[in-house]
Design a protein around this motif. Structure first.
Motif: not given
Length: 303
Positions: A205-225
């Protein structure tokens, strides 16, 4: 569009909504108010295809004054579930898909130091899925090595069978966040499903963001604590096999269908790769996120 599966109260049915400026807009009620039939469940909405998405987008963009009052609720007043609470089939997991994670896994988990020449694919059953805020269950009788992995999840929108890399992204509906919880000491002769597929091992989750809202899925920061201490931080550009390759490769041997989920792999920083190694225990708090999508927060409890 940010799409969620929500419940008004404990005994209410799970329904599909759009998350807009802190409000959840019920998609089926929105359609009914405009004389347009739209599904009330996420899987049905994805399967309905691009026409349903266009119709929902048009009605949302018409503005709050046109939305049906009974179908609009503050997000704080509903419970968000996993966007697809019960996937139709197993989640496709991708192992060793970030170069640095290949190195740390080889150092501590007896995997090869060589970069994979093809995607490493495993699966997590639908029963592993939990929604935002639900607890991860630590079964001490089974594992003393519970680990974390933040991942970008890609959700398939249209049937994909033997598709090329060039055509693959047209089959992606959208993106979400998943934590690939892993019991490192539950691998069996090189097989990972017991390690990866236990109940609650796929926070989603928390949601699904539709592909048209994500410009480039190969340029997204991701993190975990874990307990507020950062353990993982990277960017999806460091994937060894990009999403188009994953869709093409999986579809070469297994048909992908609307609502299928691909967890695209994790970067370095997992507990098994640390010196000394670190594990999750009851009482720990995990938080993670992917840029442009959202965050997940989960407590670890005793099973």
């Amino acid at each position: 569009m940010k799409l969620v599966t929500y419940r008004r109260h404990v005994e209410a049915e799970a329904r599909l909504g759009a998350l807009v400026d802190g409000l959840v807009v019920d998609i089926a009620m929105l359609g009914a108010a405009a004389g347009v039939e739209l599904p009330a469940r996420m899987l049905d909405f994805i399967a309905a295809g691009p026409a349903a998405l266009r119709a929902a987008n048009r009605l949302i963009e018409a503005g709050i004054d046109s939305w049906p009052v009974p179908g609009v609720l503050p997000a704080a007043n509903v419970t968000l579930l996993a966007p697809i609470p019960r996937p139709a089939k197993n989640i496709f997991g991708i192992g060793l898909n970030y170069v640095e994670h290949v190195e740390e896994s080889a150092r501590t988990l007896d995997t090869s130091r060589d970069l994979p020449k093809q995607p490493v694919i495993f699966s997590k059953p639908p029963t592993a899925v939990i929604g935002p805020g639900e607890p991860v269950r630590h079964n001490g009788a089974l594992t003393q090595q519970l680990d974390w992995e933040v991942e970008l999840a890609a959700i398939i929108g249209t049937r994909a069978h033997r598709v090329s890399k060039a055509d693959a992204m047209a089959h992606v509906f959208g993106y979400s966040v998943m934590i690939d919880i892993s019991a490192r000491d539950n691998r069996r002769s090189g097989q990972w499903i017991v390690s990866k597929g236990q109940d609650t091992f796929a926070p989603f989750g928390p949601c699904i963001v539709t592909a048209d809202e994500i410009g480039d899925p190969q340029g997204l920061d991701l993190w975990l604590t874990v307990n507020g201490v950062e353990k993982q931080r990277s960017n999806t550009r460091h994937m060894l096999f990009r999403i188009d390759t994953l869709v093409s490769d999986i579809s070469s041997c297994m048909t992908l269908e609307p609502g299928d989920i691909i967890a695209t792999g994790t970067p370095e920083g997992v507990g098994a790769g640390r010196d000394p190694q670190e594990w999750l225990w009851p009482g720990d708090e995990i938080e993670c996120g992917v840029e442009g999508i959202g965050t997940l927060r989960h407590s670890v409890i005793r099973a």
